[in-house]
Design a protein around this motif. Structure first.
Motif, short mmCIF file in Angstrom:
data_model
loop_
_atom_site.label_atom_id
_atom_site.label_comp_id
_atom_site.label_asym_id
_atom_site.label_seq_id
_atom_site.Cartn_x
_atom_site.Cartn_y
_atom_site.Cartn_z
N THR A 38 51.38 35.19 36.60
CA THR A 38 50.83 35.39 37.23
C THR A 38 51.19 36.66 38.32
O THR A 38 51.24 36.81 39.38
N SER B 32 45.22 44.06 38.56
CA SER B 32 45.52 42.83 37.92
C SER B 32 47.28 42.66 37.65
O SER B 32 47.94 42.83 38.17
N LEU C 263 43.61 43.58 32.08
CA LEU C 263 42.59 43.03 32.73
C LEU C 263 42.97 44.61 33.76
O LEU C 263 41.74 44.34 33.93
N ILE D 110 41.21 41.99 39.59
CA ILE D 110 41.35 40.35 39.17
C ILE D 110 42.11 39.94 39.60
O ILE D 110 43.35 40.11 39.04
N HIS D 111 42.13 38.88 40.69
CA HIS D 111 42.93 38.17 41.06
C HIS D 111 43.37 36.90 40.56
O HIS D 111 42.55 36.30 39.45
N PRO D 112 44.57 36.62 40.53
CA PRO D 112 44.95 35.25 39.72
C PRO D 112 44.23 34.24 40.12
O PRO D 112 43.88 33.35 38.68
N GLN E 159 40.85 34.57 40.12
CA GLN E 159 39.56 34.82 38.96
C GLN E 159 39.60 35.15 38.16
O GLN E 159 38.16 35.18 37.03
N ILE E 160 41.06 34.96 37.46
CA ILE E 160 40.38 35.22 35.76
C ILE E 160 39.71 35.51 34.61
O ILE E 160 38.66 35.49 33.99
N MET F 245 36.70 36.55 32.94
CA MET F 245 36.65 36.63 31.11
C MET F 245 35.61 35.43 31.26
O MET F 245 34.87 36.28 30.03
N GLY G 54 42.82 34.80 29.56
CA GLY G 54 43.96 36.54 30.28
C GLY G 54 45.08 36.51 30.13
O GLY G 54 45.95 36.96 31.01
#
Length: 360
Positions: free
Chosen positions: A3, A144, A149, A165-167, A169-170, A174, A229
């Motif tokens: 990340t 991302s 992503l 797409i923030h870490p 939120q992954i 997905m 992710g």
């Protein structure tokens, strides 16, 4: 899941069609196809044309049935390449880690960037703004922690938008993602997954690695990882070039050999120009022919010494052409050179491990 990387995928909006509408204001706001016609294939469609269900790679005849007032223009690839070079020069102002995928899209690794900007989202905004200022065209972007992503995200706010797409939120993102939105899952695979009652990432995630490999072969491992992710492919700025080619799809099908030979000569000269600029030579020449019925024929000739110039390409292309009877009209001709004099160079890069910095 790694990340600490910041990856941007930049994708121009309806690139070929947008260039045509920019250069000719009379085409703006109208359904437009680049390439096509009754006997061609659509290379690109404007957003106005897409409302009628017109897409790239669609036979022109079908496109015109869907939209009888569709405007069809000939492709101008030299113009598209010219603008693509401007766009790439903007990318390199921010980072040297640029992996072009085509004339109109690329991945950028901006974890460490030339301007010292902490927010990848801000970098994407600046890039999109610069592209518009210098070309008059819009671009969309996805941001991302990996290429998969970022690619998925760039489709979300098209045209002229961006999504991060923030870490944190992954995993939720997905699970909610429709399976047909997964990069790398085409229509056939999506239909097969629907038959297995897999409609979103949530259902895909419920399948074990063993189940997915049994169902989809090696691709099963890819599906197992990306739904979580996980995608470790790095941005590769120095891809090893294995071939150089030129293809031309014709506005009207070629129905006689004189026309074929004239086009082969033009293509040979274009190929020679591209090779000369890059100081590349090759030993294997391949002729590609696509006929009116979309059947494709290829034939190659490899020699011990390098091909030297357009004359060499043309003479061998004619020989390869004559190996097959001319029994139906030709819609596309292409020449490519492989077995190149470029040597593989291994790039050793050290990725600095730094704490993840907030995207927003």
């Amino acid at each position: 899941m790694q990340t600490d990387r910041k990856i941007i995928h930049v994708d121009m909006d309806a690139f070929y069609a947008s260039v045509e509408q920019h250069d000719n204001p009379e085409l703006r706001g109208k359904p437009l196809a680049v390439g096509g016609g009754m006997y061609g294939v659509v290379a690109a469609a404007s957003y106005e044309a897409r409302k009628f269900g017109i897409r790239s790679a669609m036979p022109g005849r079908i496109a015109m049935e869907k939209c009888p007032h569709l405007i069809v223009v000939k492709p101008r690839f030299n113009r598209y390449k010219e603008i693509s070079q401007i766009i790439r020069s903007i990318f390199y102002e921010f980072t040297d880690l640029v992996e072009p995928l085509s004339l109109d899209e690329a991945y950028l690794d901006v974890t460490e960037n030339k301007k010292g900007i902490e927010s990848a989202q801000d970098i994407a905004r600046q890039i999109r703004s610069r592209i518009f200022e210098e070309t008059g065209l819009t671009a969309s972007a996805g941001i991302s922690v990996n290429k998969f992503l970022a690619k998925v995200a760039s489709d979300y706010r098209k045209p002229n938008g961006q999504k991060t797409i923030h870490p944190t939120q992954i995993l939720e993102f997905m699970e909610e993602l429709p399976i047909e939105k997964f990069h790398g899952i085409g229509k056939v695979t999506a239909n097969k997954m629907h038959e297995l009652h897999i409609y979103t990432g949530k259902e895909l995630k419920q399948k074990s690695l063993e189940e997915l490999v049994a169902l989809f072969g090696k691709s099963g491992t890819y599906y197992f990882n990306v739904v979580r992710g996980i995608h470790n492919s790095e941005v590769k700025p120095n891809r090893i070039q294995k071939s150089v080619g030129v293809e031309e799809t014709f506005w009207e099908n070629l129905a006689d050999e004189e026309a074929v030979f004239n086009q082969l000569k033009i293509i040979s000269e274009d190929l020679d120009t591209r090779l000369s600029k890059k100081e590349i030579k090759g030993k294997s020449l391949t002729l590609k022919i696509k006929y009116k019925d979309f059947t494709v024929y290829t034939r190659s000739k490899t020699q011990e010494i390098y091909y030297e110039n357009a004359k060499d390409f043309y003479l061998i292309a004619k020989q390869l052409w004559e190996l097959r009877p001319f029994d139906k009209p030709v819609r596309l001709l292409g020449l490519s050179l492989s077995n190149l004099n470029t040597q593989e160079k291994k790039q050793v890069s050290v990725q600095l491990k730094i704490p993840f910095v907030e995207f927003t």
